[in-house]
Motif scaffolding. Structure first.
Motif, short mmCIF file in Angstrom:
data_model
loop_
_atom_site.label_atom_id
_atom_site.label_comp_id
_atom_site.label_asym_id
_atom_site.label_seq_id
_atom_site.Cartn_x
_atom_site.Cartn_y
_atom_site.Cartn_z
N UNK A 20 -55.69 12.42 53.24
CA UNK A 20 -54.20 12.69 53.66
C UNK A 20 -55.12 14.43 54.18
N UNK A 21 -55.44 14.18 55.46
CA UNK A 21 -55.87 15.39 55.87
C UNK A 21 -55.27 16.75 56.80
N UNK A 22 -55.06 17.79 56.60
CA UNK A 22 -54.32 19.08 57.30
C UNK A 22 -54.55 19.12 58.66
N UNK A 23 -53.27 18.50 59.70
CA UNK A 23 -53.48 18.19 60.83
C UNK A 23 -52.97 18.98 61.59
N UNK A 24 -54.25 20.14 61.31
CA UNK A 24 -53.81 22.03 61.81
C UNK A 24 -53.69 21.34 63.43
N UNK A 25 -54.69 20.61 63.99
CA UNK A 25 -54.02 20.52 65.81
C UNK A 25 -55.22 18.79 65.77
N UNK A 26 -54.45 18.62 66.62
CA UNK A 26 -54.22 16.87 66.71
C UNK A 26 -56.21 16.67 67.23
N UNK A 27 -56.59 17.73 67.91
CA UNK A 27 -57.93 17.31 68.84
C UNK A 27 -58.52 17.73 67.28
N UNK A 28 -58.57 18.07 66.63
CA UNK A 28 -59.29 18.85 65.72
C UNK A 28 -59.27 17.23 64.77
N UNK A 29 -57.69 16.74 63.95
CA UNK A 29 -57.95 15.49 62.88
C UNK A 29 -58.49 14.45 63.72
N UNK A 30 -59.01 14.41 65.28
CA UNK A 30 -59.12 13.00 65.50
C UNK A 30 -60.62 13.21 65.95
N UNK A 31 -61.31 14.70 66.00
CA UNK A 31 -62.61 14.20 65.94
C UNK A 31 -62.85 14.39 64.42
N UNK A 32 -62.71 14.31 63.27
CA UNK A 32 -62.96 14.24 62.62
C UNK A 32 -62.81 12.97 61.56
N UNK A 33 -61.47 12.53 61.84
CA UNK A 33 -61.47 11.19 61.36
C UNK A 33 -62.20 10.66 62.52
N UNK A 34 -62.63 10.34 63.98
CA UNK A 34 -64.16 9.85 64.45
C UNK A 34 -64.67 10.14 63.67
N UNK A 35 -65.56 10.89 63.20
CA UNK A 35 -66.98 11.63 62.58
C UNK A 35 -66.77 10.50 61.55
N UNK A 36 -65.91 10.36 60.75
CA UNK A 36 -65.67 9.53 59.14
C UNK A 36 -65.64 8.07 59.55
#
Length: 386
Positions: free
Chosen positions: A300-316
């Motif tokens: 569960x990640x706080x989805x503040x922005x789709x851009x931010x969420x995807x940048x984080x999930x890509x890196x992980x």
């Protein structure tokens, strides 16, 4: 938290939240303490079987009236004068940071039972002004001092999207998927057990099906020609969420299932790219606990922005639009439900509790909660079903 044997780690044995309302709508006249108090009251009833008093209430809050919101909320919940209360401000990570602080108090054996989480009422947050220019609104507190980057979060999301190559189409696809998952979860009743009625509302206000064509037509919201829009950003929201943390001894004695807090991490990162914070936070947490991302069943990640969420999930190494669609925010996230800043970190823990404990996941199943924070911070916590 320093490594401790499993029997010494704190356990979440109850988790509840309000419905989440868009600012100025569902809870437009409900102050933050009046959002938190009914949820605290229900959680206190949930854990009455433990047979011990509540030692403290720790709440995250960002934009409230000041003072000790947790103390006001605890008294409003009827917990009695002996329960003190502490209020935490780590901006969008406040609710999760409050849970980590409560967990540390239980793990140290200073306390046996603590209620922790967060509350935010953007609708009733006071307007502020500088003394020297009382007619000019004070927009927000600085995230950093002079000489350091201090972007607004929308512009920061644009910068992160550009830095990590997150294209507009993927952002829109993710926002549409988050809403579709939340609508399906609401219709299936998967939110019902976690929501406490406040003001007659028992359902989240915002989730709705979003057509790709409609999303693609929306203009950039923060930077001319950019990719971050109102459709792929979370809304400003009102809501509260709290959990109860206790010792393994008390949990086992009462026979309650729960989420063991295996560890937490709070880190700093480049304040120009604050949305990146979950990446170093999660990496530090996994390194400390010896757990790999492949072992984690629910994220569960706080989805503040789709851009931010995807940048984080890509890196992980996560693919929330593909193989990990049902692993990452399986019932939607802040893009669909809303983003009550001080509460949202506790909302994601409440979602993990429903996904893992209420659903009957087997002992040992792991869950991860994480949030990015303005000013360049990341907060993360690892949980295990017991």
């Amino acid at each position: 938290m320093r490594p401790l044997p499993p029997e010494a780690l704190p356990v979440i044995v109850a988790a509840r939240r309000t419905a989440i309302g868009t600012a100025g709508h569902a809870f437009k006249e409900v102050t933050a303490d009046r959002l938190a108090a009914p949820v605290i009251q229900v959680v206190a009833r949930d854990v009455a079987c433990l047979g011990v008093p509540i030692d403290d209430v720790v709440l995250g809050n960002c934009m409230g009236p000041g003072g000790n919101l947790a103390r006001v909320s605890a008294l409003g919940a009827g917990l009695g004068e002996a329960v003190p209360g502490a209020t935490v401000d780590r901006q969008c990570g406040s609710g999760l940071a409050a849970i980590l602080m409560a967990g540390q108090a239980v793990a140290s054996e200073e306390m046996e039972l603590v209620i922790a989480g967060g509350a935010e009422s953007a609708s009733t947050a006071p307007l502020r002004a500088h003394r020297e220019s009382p007619d000019t609104p004070y927009e927000r507190a600085p995230f950093t001092p002079a000489g350091h980057p201090d972007p607004d979060m929308g512009a920061a999301a644009e910068a992160l999207a550009a830095a990590r190559g997150v294209e507009r189409e993927r952002q829109d696809d993710y926002a549409g998927a988050s809403n579709a998952k939340a609508v399906a979860a609401r219709e299936a009743g998967r939110f019902a057990a976690e929501i406490v009625e406040v003001g007659g509302r028992t359902e989240d206000q915002r989730p709705r099906l979003m057509r790709p064509a409609s999303l693609s037509r929306l203009p950039a919201a923060f930077v001319p020609g950019g990719s971050v829009t109102a459709g792929n950003s979370s809304p400003v929201s009102d809501g509260a969420a709290v959990v109860a943390l206790t010792s393994e001894r008390l949990r086992a004695g009462a026979g309650l299932p729960g989420l063991r807090l295996r560890g937490g991490a709070v880190v700093g990162c480049d304040p120009a790219l604050p949305g990146w914070g979950p990446v170093p936070a999660v990496r530090r947490l996994l390194g400390r606990t010896g757990v790999s991302m492949e072992q984690i069943a629910a994220v569960e990640i706080v989805e503040a922005f789709a851009a931010q969420t995807l940048a984080v999930t890509d890196a992980l190494g996560l693919d929330p639009l593909g193989a990990d669609r049902e692993r990452v925010c399986a019932d939607g996230g802040a893009l669909a439900l809303g983003h009550p800043w001080g509460a949202t970190g506790a909302v994601v823990v409440t979602r993990l509790f429903t996904r893992l404990v209420r659903s009957g996941a087997p002992p040992g199943t792991l869950g991860l909660a994480t949030a990015a924070v303005g000013g360049g911070l990341g907060v993360a916590a690892l949980f295990e079903v017991v």
